[in-house]
Write a protein that holds these residues in place. Structure first.
Motif, mmCIF file in Angstrom:
data_model
loop_
_atom_site.group_PDB
_atom_site.id
_atom_site.type_symbol
_atom_site.label_atom_id
_atom_site.label_comp_id
_atom_site.label_asym_id
_atom_site.label_seq_id
_atom_site.Cartn_x
_atom_site.Cartn_y
_atom_site.Cartn_z
ATOM 1 N N SER A 1 -3.268 4.409 -0.987
ATOM 2 C CA SER A 1 -3.625 3.757 -2.240
ATOM 3 C C SER A 1 -3.391 2.256 -2.114
ATOM 4 O O SER A 1 -2.264 1.817 -1.864
ATOM 5 C CB SER A 1 -2.790 4.314 -3.401
ATOM 6 N N PHE A 2 -4.478 1.502 -2.263
ATOM 7 C CA PHE A 2 -4.427 0.041 -2.206
ATOM 8 C C PHE A 2 -4.444 -0.489 -3.631
ATOM 9 O O PHE A 2 -5.373 -0.208 -4.392
ATOM 10 C CB PHE A 2 -5.635 -0.513 -1.452
ATOM 11 N N PHE A 3 -3.442 -1.259 -4.006
ATOM 12 C CA PHE A 3 -3.360 -1.802 -5.352
ATOM 13 C C PHE A 3 -3.547 -3.313 -5.314
ATOM 14 O O PHE A 3 -2.929 -4.000 -4.501
ATOM 15 C CB PHE A 3 -2.005 -1.472 -5.993
ATOM 16 N N ASP A 4 -4.400 -3.802 -6.192
ATOM 17 C CA ASP A 4 -4.590 -5.249 -6.312
ATOM 18 C C ASP A 4 -4.839 -5.875 -4.941
ATOM 19 O O ASP A 4 -4.168 -6.807 -4.519
ATOM 20 C CB ASP A 4 -3.366 -5.886 -6.977
ATOM 21 N N ALA A 5 -5.834 -5.326 -4.224
ATOM 22 C CA ALA A 5 -6.112 -5.783 -2.860
ATOM 23 C C ALA A 5 -6.940 -7.052 -2.812
ATOM 24 O O ALA A 5 -7.151 -7.619 -1.741
ATOM 25 C CB ALA A 5 -6.828 -4.676 -2.079
ATOM 26 N N ALA A 6 -7.408 -7.521 -3.957
ATOM 27 C CA ALA A 6 -8.263 -8.712 -3.989
ATOM 28 C C ALA A 6 -7.497 -9.952 -3.536
ATOM 29 O O ALA A 6 -6.313 -10.119 -3.827
ATOM 30 C CB ALA A 6 -8.813 -8.928 -5.398
ATOM 31 N N GLY A 7 -8.197 -10.810 -2.806
ATOM 32 C CA GLY A 7 -7.604 -12.072 -2.363
ATOM 33 C C GLY A 7 -6.547 -11.919 -1.300
ATOM 34 O O GLY A 7 -5.619 -12.730 -1.214
ATOM 35 N N ASP B 1 -15.366 8.312 1.564
ATOM 36 C CA ASP B 1 -15.294 8.214 0.107
ATOM 37 C C ASP B 1 -14.144 7.293 -0.301
ATOM 38 O O ASP B 1 -13.027 7.416 0.216
ATOM 39 C CB ASP B 1 -15.069 9.584 -0.523
ATOM 40 N N VAL B 2 -14.413 6.401 -1.255
ATOM 41 C CA VAL B 2 -13.394 5.512 -1.812
ATOM 42 C C VAL B 2 -13.372 5.722 -3.322
ATOM 43 O O VAL B 2 -14.399 5.568 -3.992
ATOM 44 C CB VAL B 2 -13.674 4.034 -1.494
ATOM 45 N N ARG B 3 -12.219 6.082 -3.850
ATOM 46 C CA ARG B 3 -12.045 6.284 -5.284
ATOM 47 C C ARG B 3 -11.492 5.009 -5.903
ATOM 48 O O ARG B 3 -10.440 4.496 -5.472
ATOM 49 C CB ARG B 3 -11.073 7.441 -5.535
ATOM 50 N N LEU B 4 -12.195 4.472 -6.900
ATOM 51 C CA LEU B 4 -11.779 3.242 -7.574
ATOM 52 C C LEU B 4 -11.417 3.555 -9.017
ATOM 53 O O LEU B 4 -12.135 4.277 -9.712
ATOM 54 C CB LEU B 4 -12.896 2.197 -7.532
ATOM 55 N N ALA B 5 -10.296 3.007 -9.460
ATOM 56 C CA ALA B 5 -9.846 3.205 -10.839
ATOM 57 C C ALA B 5 -8.984 2.018 -11.236
ATOM 58 O O ALA B 5 -8.542 1.234 -10.388
ATOM 59 C CB ALA B 5 -9.053 4.504 -10.964
ATOM 60 N N LEU B 6 -8.755 1.880 -12.533
ATOM 61 C CA LEU B 6 -7.878 0.825 -13.024
ATOM 62 C C LEU B 6 -6.443 1.322 -13.083
ATOM 63 O O LEU B 6 -6.178 2.452 -13.502
ATOM 64 C CB LEU B 6 -8.315 0.363 -14.414
ATOM 65 N N ARG B 7 -5.516 0.479 -12.655
ATOM 66 C CA ARG B 7 -4.088 0.775 -12.747
ATOM 67 C C ARG B 7 -3.388 -0.504 -13.168
ATOM 68 O O ARG B 7 -3.415 -1.502 -12.450
ATOM 69 C CB ARG B 7 -3.551 1.273 -11.400
ATOM 70 N N ASP B 8 -2.778 -0.447 -14.343
ATOM 71 C CA ASP B 8 -2.124 -1.625 -14.913
ATOM 72 C C ASP B 8 -3.088 -2.807 -15.000
ATOM 73 O O ASP B 8 -2.720 -3.958 -14.743
ATOM 74 C CB ASP B 8 -0.889 -2.011 -14.086
ATOM 75 N N GLY B 9 -4.333 -2.495 -15.325
ATOM 76 C CA GLY B 9 -5.322 -3.539 -15.524
ATOM 77 C C GLY B 9 -5.944 -4.078 -14.252
ATOM 78 O O GLY B 9 -6.777 -4.993 -14.312
ATOM 79 N N LYS B 10 -5.575 -3.538 -13.092
ATOM 80 C CA LYS B 10 -6.126 -4.006 -11.829
ATOM 81 C C LYS B 10 -6.760 -2.841 -11.080
ATOM 82 O O LYS B 10 -6.388 -1.688 -11.283
ATOM 83 C CB LYS B 10 -5.033 -4.658 -10.972
ATOM 84 N N VAL B 11 -7.715 -3.157 -10.224
ATOM 85 C CA VAL B 11 -8.434 -2.112 -9.510
ATOM 86 C C VAL B 11 -7.547 -1.537 -8.391
ATOM 87 O O VAL B 11 -6.946 -2.273 -7.607
ATOM 88 C CB VAL B 11 -9.737 -2.656 -8.903
ATOM 89 N N ALA B 12 -7.482 -0.211 -8.365
ATOM 90 C CA ALA B 12 -6.778 0.501 -7.297
ATOM 91 C C ALA B 12 -7.795 1.309 -6.511
ATOM 92 O O ALA B 12 -8.700 1.914 -7.096
ATOM 93 C CB ALA B 12 -5.707 1.420 -7.871
ATOM 94 N N ILE C 1 0.860 -1.181 0.000
ATOM 95 C CA ILE C 1 0.000 0.000 0.000
ATOM 96 C C ILE C 1 0.897 1.233 0.000
ATOM 97 O O ILE C 1 1.923 1.257 0.687
ATOM 98 C CB ILE C 1 -0.915 0.026 1.240
ATOM 99 N N GLU C 2 0.522 2.236 -0.772
ATOM 100 C CA GLU C 2 1.290 3.474 -0.808
ATOM 101 C C GLU C 2 0.635 4.525 0.073
ATOM 102 O O GLU C 2 -0.588 4.702 0.044
ATOM 103 C CB GLU C 2 1.400 3.996 -2.240
ATOM 104 N N ALA C 3 1.458 5.225 0.850
ATOM 105 C CA ALA C 3 0.983 6.318 1.688
ATOM 106 C C ALA C 3 1.731 7.591 1.308
ATOM 107 O O ALA C 3 2.963 7.599 1.255
ATOM 108 C CB ALA C 3 1.206 5.999 3.166
ATOM 109 N N GLU C 4 0.984 8.649 1.035
ATOM 110 C CA GLU C 4 1.574 9.951 0.748
ATOM 111 C C GLU C 4 1.476 10.793 2.013
ATOM 112 O O GLU C 4 0.381 11.192 2.422
ATOM 113 C CB GLU C 4 0.846 10.620 -0.413
ATOM 114 N N VAL C 5 2.637 11.037 2.640
ATOM 115 C CA VAL C 5 2.697 11.696 3.945
ATOM 116 C C VAL C 5 3.165 13.138 3.783
ATOM 117 O O VAL C 5 4.237 13.377 3.217
ATOM 118 C CB VAL C 5 3.648 10.930 4.889
ATOM 119 N N PRO C 6 2.411 14.112 4.279
ATOM 120 C CA PRO C 6 2.866 15.509 4.211
ATOM 121 C C PRO C 6 4.125 15.719 5.048
ATOM 122 O O PRO C 6 4.170 15.316 6.220
ATOM 123 C CB PRO C 6 1.684 16.293 4.787
#
Length: 360
Positions: free
Chosen positions: A165-171, A322-333, A133-138
């Protein structure tokens, strides 16, 4: 004080949760010995955790253990531990996304990750789920910024925003988004959606259990029959999902879903699992939002079909998330905003493991 263990510790709020943060090097590497020390630190075995620093509630009986990354592509390892309150058990099977919000700030201040510019990207390997998981810290002038104008429901006031940002969190636990192979299963005559995305969960429509799904958390916690029914269903869902006997685990989490009443997309009541969360778990929000875009699930039945990218607004007992969902490299982020704060730093004292075992 020589007969007590003196362990460096930082108490932090992450999202709507709170608990001690430790460097992995300051705790035993052997899990059983480590867990005995955590039970002593938190005071488990008593409803108020009176002999420890736990707060007598699942959202304040959590522990984060952070250290250098052991996998490529990550900056740090983060092991989450849910410390049970009265049962003397430690569960490291799930992740906690709220505590996750404080991992980046802790790692920077512990010297594990250098601060860079106005925002520092921290790539976090969650040991529990083997996900990154990526965290953007001020940050500013090499320091973490905690003060800001961002606010999240369930936490008073405002603070600096931390984007997760959670990438490919499925399974995350079972290896499958839908562990049973179906979008809807039936357990004891009740339709459920078993989903594993950031957190294994069992979703069911609140109306099926005779409640609205928009109640305050305290009202649901006072309904002993509802809690007992949810636990029965949860145990059966765990076996159906291939997780075996989950009676000593906090997953899968039961979630009551319902149509929204405050302009959002879905109302959710998330259980931990024996109490309703006062707001909503971050990992739970990621999984619920993903269920909303997964064909045939109970959540999609309420929300309707949504194309990516999209933002799902989930209503919970303390407000909205709020949760923003989008595709990143073909997987849901999945992306969402949290805040964190450093509360206390120093040392915590624990009974040596032999003394803990005798007390048990």
């Amino acid at each position: 004080m020589n007969d007590l263990l003196r362990i460096p510790c930082v108490l932090m709020r992450g999202g709507t949760s709170k608990g001690p943060f430790f460097l992995s090097s300051d705790l035993p590497a052997e899990p059983a010995e480590r867990d005995q020390i955590l039970l002593s630190i938190m005071g488990s075995g008593h409803p108020l955790q009176i002999d420890g620093i736990g707060g007598g509630n699942p959202v304040t009986s959590k522990v984060a253990i952070v250290g250098p990354s052991t996998v490529p592509g990550a900056d740090v390892d983060y092991l989450f531990a849910q410390v049970w309150i009265e049962p003397r058990r430690v569960d490291t099977s799930p992740n906690c996304g709220n505590m996750l919000a404080a991992v980046g700030p802790f790692a920077i201040e512990a010297g594990l990750v250098p601060a860079t510019g106005t925002t520092t990207l921290v790539r976090i390997h969650n040991v529990n789920t083997s996900k990154i998981i990526e965290a953007e810290v001020p940050t500013r002038d090499g320091q973490v910024c905690y003060l800001g104008d961002a606010s999240i429901d369930g936490v008073p006031g405002s603070a600096a925003p931390i984007a997760l940002s959670f990438f490919d969190a499925a399974g995350a636990r079972t290896g499958k988004l839908l562990p049973t192979g179906k979008a809807i299963d039936r357990i004891d005559g009740i339709e459920v959606t078993c989903i594993d995305c950031a957190m294994p969960m069992m979703l069911l429509e609140a109306a099926a259990l005779g409640v609205s799904g928009t109640e305050e958390a305290a009202a649901l916690n006072a309904d002993a029959d509802l809690l007992a029914r949810l636990e029965t269903l949860r145990l059966k869902a765990g076996r159906l999902m291939g997780m075996g006997d989950v009676s000593a685990q906090v997953t899968p989490k039961p979630v009551l879903i319902a149509p929204p009443i405050h302009g959002g997309d879905l109302s959710a009541r998330y259980f931990m699992p024996q109490q309703c969360h006062p707001s909503l778990a971050t990992t739970g929000a990621v999984g619920i939002a993903t269920a909303c875009i997964t064909r045939g699930t109970l959540a999609e039945r309420i929300v309707g079909h949504r194309e990516l990218p999209t933002t799902l607004t989930l209503e919970h007992p303390s407000g909205r998330l709020d949760v923003r969902l989008a595709l990143r490299d073909g997987k849901v982020a999945a992306g969402l905003l949290r805040t964190a704060r450093r509360l206390f730093e120093g040392h915590v004292f624990a009974k040596p493991t032999r003394a803990v075992e005798r007390a048990a």
